[in-house]
Design an enzyme around this catalytic site. Sequence first.
Site, PDB file in Angstrom:
ATOM      1  N   ASP A  23     -22.966  -8.160   8.050  1.00 54.98           N
ATOM      2  CA  ASP A  23     -23.941  -7.262   8.721  1.00 54.98           C
ATOM      3  C   ASP A  23     -25.289  -7.049   7.701  1.00 54.98           C
ATOM      4  O   ASP A  23     -25.084  -6.469   6.789  1.00 54.98           O
ATOM      5  CB  ASP A  23     -23.210  -5.758   8.865  1.00 54.98           C
ATOM      6  CG  ASP A  23     -24.165  -4.622   9.446  1.00 54.98           C
ATOM      7  OD1 ASP A  23     -24.962  -4.841   9.852  1.00 54.98           O
ATOM      8  OD2 ASP A  23     -23.745  -3.442   9.163  1.00 54.98           O
ATOM      9  N   ASN A  25     -28.041  -5.265   8.696  1.00 57.79           N
ATOM     10  CA  ASN A  25     -28.651  -3.680   9.105  1.00 57.79           C
ATOM     11  C   ASN A  25     -27.959  -2.616   8.931  1.00 57.79           C
ATOM     12  O   ASN A  25     -28.556  -1.452   9.344  1.00 57.79           O
ATOM     13  CB  ASN A  25     -29.567  -3.870  10.382  1.00 57.79           C
ATOM     14  CG  ASN A  25     -28.514  -4.085  11.404  1.00 57.79           C
ATOM     15  OD1 ASN A  25     -27.352  -4.159  11.248  1.00 57.79           O
ATOM     16  ND2 ASN A  25     -29.280  -3.904  12.765  1.00 57.79           N
ATOM     17  N   ASP A  27     -25.340  -1.317  10.494  1.00 56.84           N
ATOM     18  CA  ASP A  27     -25.041  -0.488  11.534  1.00 56.84           C
ATOM     19  C   ASP A  27     -23.416  -0.680  11.803  1.00 56.84           C
ATOM     20  O   ASP A  27     -22.874  -0.398  12.654  1.00 56.84           O
ATOM     21  CB  ASP A  27     -25.810  -0.934  12.835  1.00 56.84           C
ATOM     22  CG  ASP A  27     -25.351  -2.308  13.265  1.00 56.84           C
ATOM     23  OD1 ASP A  27     -24.889  -3.134  12.605  1.00 56.84           O
ATOM     24  OD2 ASP A  27     -26.061  -2.671  14.429  1.00 56.84           O
ATOM     25  N   ASP A  31     -24.092  -9.602  12.535  1.00 57.76           N
ATOM     26  CA  ASP A  31     -25.225 -10.018  13.320  1.00 57.76           C
ATOM     27  C   ASP A  31     -25.671 -11.164  12.782  1.00 57.76           C
ATOM     28  O   ASP A  31     -25.309 -11.786  11.944  1.00 57.76           O
ATOM     29  CB  ASP A  31     -26.250  -8.755  13.031  1.00 57.76           C
ATOM     30  CG  ASP A  31     -26.690  -8.460  11.768  1.00 57.76           C
ATOM     31  OD1 ASP A  31     -26.948  -9.557  10.831  1.00 57.76           O
ATOM     32  OD2 ASP A  31     -26.649  -7.173  11.599  1.00 57.76           O
ATOM     33  N   ASP A 100     -20.238 -20.985  21.963  1.00 55.08           N
ATOM     34  CA  ASP A 100     -19.099 -20.363  22.811  1.00 55.08           C
ATOM     35  C   ASP A 100     -19.598 -20.423  24.388  1.00 55.08           C
ATOM     36  O   ASP A 100     -20.814 -19.985  24.703  1.00 55.08           O
ATOM     37  CB  ASP A 100     -18.693 -19.335  22.702  1.00 55.08           C
ATOM     38  CG  ASP A 100     -17.151 -19.145  22.577  1.00 55.08           C
ATOM     39  OD1 ASP A 100     -16.404 -19.439  23.482  1.00 55.08           O
ATOM     40  OD2 ASP A 100     -16.330 -18.860  21.553  1.00 55.08           O
ATOM     41  N   ASP A 201     -14.402 -21.836  26.611  1.00 52.91           N
ATOM     42  CA  ASP A 201     -13.309 -20.647  26.628  1.00 52.91           C
ATOM     43  C   ASP A 201     -12.407 -20.904  28.081  1.00 52.91           C
ATOM     44  O   ASP A 201     -13.018 -21.296  28.930  1.00 52.91           O
ATOM     45  CB  ASP A 201     -14.009 -19.412  26.716  1.00 52.91           C
ATOM     46  CG  ASP A 201     -13.237 -17.977  26.803  1.00 52.91           C
ATOM     47  OD1 ASP A 201     -12.756 -17.978  25.543  1.00 52.91           O
ATOM     48  OD2 ASP A 201     -12.825 -17.461  27.868  1.00 52.91           O
ATOM     49  N   GLU A 257     -10.933 -24.936  25.000  1.00 50.08           N
ATOM     50  CA  GLU A 257      -9.652 -24.188  24.962  1.00 50.08           C
ATOM     51  C   GLU A 257      -8.707 -24.350  26.039  1.00 50.08           C
ATOM     52  O   GLU A 257      -9.153 -23.783  27.379  1.00 50.08           O
ATOM     53  CB  GLU A 257     -10.139 -22.594  24.670  1.00 50.08           C
ATOM     54  CG  GLU A 257      -8.891 -21.579  24.316  1.00 50.08           C
ATOM     55  CD  GLU A 257      -9.065 -20.145  24.679  1.00 50.08           C
ATOM     56  OE1 GLU A 257      -8.415 -19.514  23.725  1.00 50.08           O
ATOM     57  OE2 GLU A 257      -9.707 -20.065  25.463  1.00 50.08           O
ATOM     58  N   HIS A 331     -10.021 -16.262  16.134  1.00 48.44           N
ATOM     59  CA  HIS A 331     -10.271 -14.916  16.223  1.00 48.44           C
ATOM     60  C   HIS A 331      -9.118 -14.367  17.121  1.00 48.44           C
ATOM     61  O   HIS A 331      -9.313 -13.097  17.290  1.00 48.44           O
ATOM     62  CB  HIS A 331     -11.607 -14.555  16.696  1.00 48.44           C
ATOM     63  CG  HIS A 331     -11.579 -14.930  18.146  1.00 48.44           C
ATOM     64  ND1 HIS A 331     -11.778 -16.403  18.601  1.00 48.44           N
ATOM     65  CD2 HIS A 331     -11.757 -14.623  19.559  1.00 48.44           C
ATOM     66  CE1 HIS A 331     -11.808 -16.761  19.582  1.00 48.44           C
ATOM     67  NE2 HIS A 331     -11.931 -15.713  20.402  1.00 48.44           N
ATOM     68  N   ASP A 332      -8.299 -15.003  17.700  1.00 46.27           N
ATOM     69  CA  ASP A 332      -7.220 -14.659  18.477  1.00 46.27           C
ATOM     70  C   ASP A 332      -5.802 -14.541  17.804  1.00 46.27           C
ATOM     71  O   ASP A 332      -4.838 -14.425  18.252  1.00 46.27           O
ATOM     72  CB  ASP A 332      -7.288 -15.434  19.800  1.00 46.27           C
ATOM     73  CG  ASP A 332      -8.335 -15.364  20.682  1.00 46.27           C
ATOM     74  OD1 ASP A 332      -8.869 -14.360  20.729  1.00 46.27           O
ATOM     75  OD2 ASP A 332      -8.648 -16.317  21.452  1.00 46.27           O
TER      76      ASP A 332
HETATM   77  C1  NOJ Z   1      -9.912 -16.722  25.200  1.00 44.28           C
HETATM   78  C2  NOJ Z   1     -10.766 -16.049  23.815  1.00 44.28           C
HETATM   79  O1  NOJ Z   1     -10.514 -16.690  22.827  1.00 44.28           O
HETATM   80  C3  NOJ Z   1     -10.197 -14.558  23.799  1.00 44.28           C
HETATM   81  O2  NOJ Z   1     -10.948 -13.906  22.746  1.00 44.28           O
HETATM   82  C4  NOJ Z   1     -10.577 -13.893  25.003  1.00 44.28           C
HETATM   83  O3  NOJ Z   1     -10.260 -12.764  25.104  1.00 44.28           O
HETATM   84  C5  NOJ Z   1     -10.378 -14.941  26.261  1.00 44.28           C
HETATM   85  N1  NOJ Z   1     -10.376 -16.063  26.469  1.00 44.28           N
HETATM   86  C6  NOJ Z   1     -10.831 -14.254  27.420  1.00 44.28           C
HETATM   87  O4  NOJ Z   1     -12.228 -14.861  27.577  1.00 44.28           O
END
Ligand code: NOJ
Length: 563
Positions: A23, A25, A27, A31, A100, A201, A257, A331-332
């Site tokens: 980050d 700034n 907040d 970013d 992405d 995605d 993905e 990130h999932d």
């Molecule tokens: C896969 C992404 O990696 C995930 O973070 C997202 O919630 C779903 N697709 C829906 O876009």
Amino acid sequence: MSKRKDWWKSSVVYQIYPRSFMDSNGDGIGDIRGIISKLDYLQQLGVDVVWLSPVYQSPNDDNGYDISNYEEIMDEFGTMDDLEELLDEMHKRSIKLVMDLVVNHTSDEHQWFVEAKKSKENPYRDFYIWRTGKDNHPPTDWQSSFGGSTWEYSPETDEYYLHMFSKKQPDLNWENPKVRDSIYKMMKFWLDKGIDGFRMDVINMISKKECLPSYKDWINGNHGFKPYTPNGDSVHQYLQEMHQEVLSKYDIMTVGECPGVSPEQAELYTAADRNELNMVFQFEHMGLDNEPGKSKWDLKPLALKDLKQNLSKWQKQLENKGWNSLYWNNHDQPRIVSRFGNDGEYRVQSAKMLATLLHFMKGTPYIYQGEEIGMTNVRFSKIEDYRDIELKNMYKDRVDHLRWDPAEVMKSIYAKGRDNARTPMQWSGELNGGFSTGTPWIQVNPNYTTINVKNALEDQHSIFYYYKKLIELRKQHEIIVYGDYNLILEDHESVFSYMRSLGNERLLVINNFYEHETVFEIPENMNVQTRELLISNYNDASKHNSASITLRPYESIVYKFIN
Ligand code: NOJ
């Protein structure tokens, strides 16, 4: 085919989840300028490519995976000028930028959907998928990925629209050529700015043609959406069209993905002569620690033999046609050192072991922010401290509706919740781990005081320098990129070992997957006179000088041999 040399085959990719990276700034939200300030760090690590999770305009129902304008930057993240500067600064450092591409669905606040829902005659109506319900029921009983029905009623026109994820993420209708054209145009907008590729995605879910069962099927009790949407009838046709219209015109990389994809299907997506994608993200190995046939929240300990069998199957299937992506984290997913390693006493050794295991396989490795310093899962005591829509919906469902024991449900969240990956990057031992001077949008993992970049950079034996070395080795030894893969000791209970071979060279990759010591014998047919130690997570591994090696907790060793 896989012998063809493309830049993305010898690259290592680093994923940035912008909200949680840096980050600039105050907040509390990461970013683009924050990312720019950390590019020297990425250059020091040595990665070739950055995959940037979505930075487009979004109401953030799903942290940017619900896009309301594909050609604008989210205010919280900065401006288009910032993004262009980021791209420039990355290119100056020889780092490529992969963005992405989220085109299975938009946000319900996207102008296309705002129009589409107004009336059945609206020119954008067919951009989305609409069905009538019956007797006040949705058209089918499919369940969305984030819980609840995949159908949301739209009173304006008395019809339901399809959403595989949250109701604020309506699915696009790829059967409509106007949808496809608009997407291709948008992709060119980005590629013409000079970006170097796309991570797509849930791209194998875009074709729903022929796959919406009738109300009759609904009555007969079809459950879930999985059988209907991944790898639908027209998906290859759409991707080949996208390739012809867009991708083939640029020197870029693409990774799709693909939840629920099998190795055979992955070959169709990635075989070079089919002109679709360069590689896919598959999920089979991410499902080995849940009960088969159940959800990711239904935990089961990983069996090492399943992991060996699974990863080796993927290595072999895509060996000659197609290409693998290699990943433990994104990130999932929860943090790998907490998931398959040991985030207590052996955090450093096990993080390095897992890195070795992955980075010597054939394919393009991905590192997720913080993986290179061994960041761990987090345990917030209150559900209110979590932010992720998926885990919150699951909690509500299991605790509020099904009346499960909250403590049990929290165990699943601790093990599998997506917020494990989304706590802020730990830069230093200072306030908020050096991520922000404000209040972070999600709390920092309290272990930031010890696990942080500053400490990692000051310790020559840190996980960071181990990753750096893995990246360097890939540049120095072609066998890591192109060598054939063969699993050895298939039935060994605690060692995951394999061989790579190219020309007269061989690599022997040895990993003790557990904390207990175990003996490993170097196979007899190796020319031990030529044995060269490439890397190990123990500093004194060169002392192993017989053919029989007692591996210490989580010990990894990689030798190179010449035949
Ligand atoms: C896969 C992404 O990696 C995930 O973070 C997202 O919630 C779903 N697709 C829906 O876009």
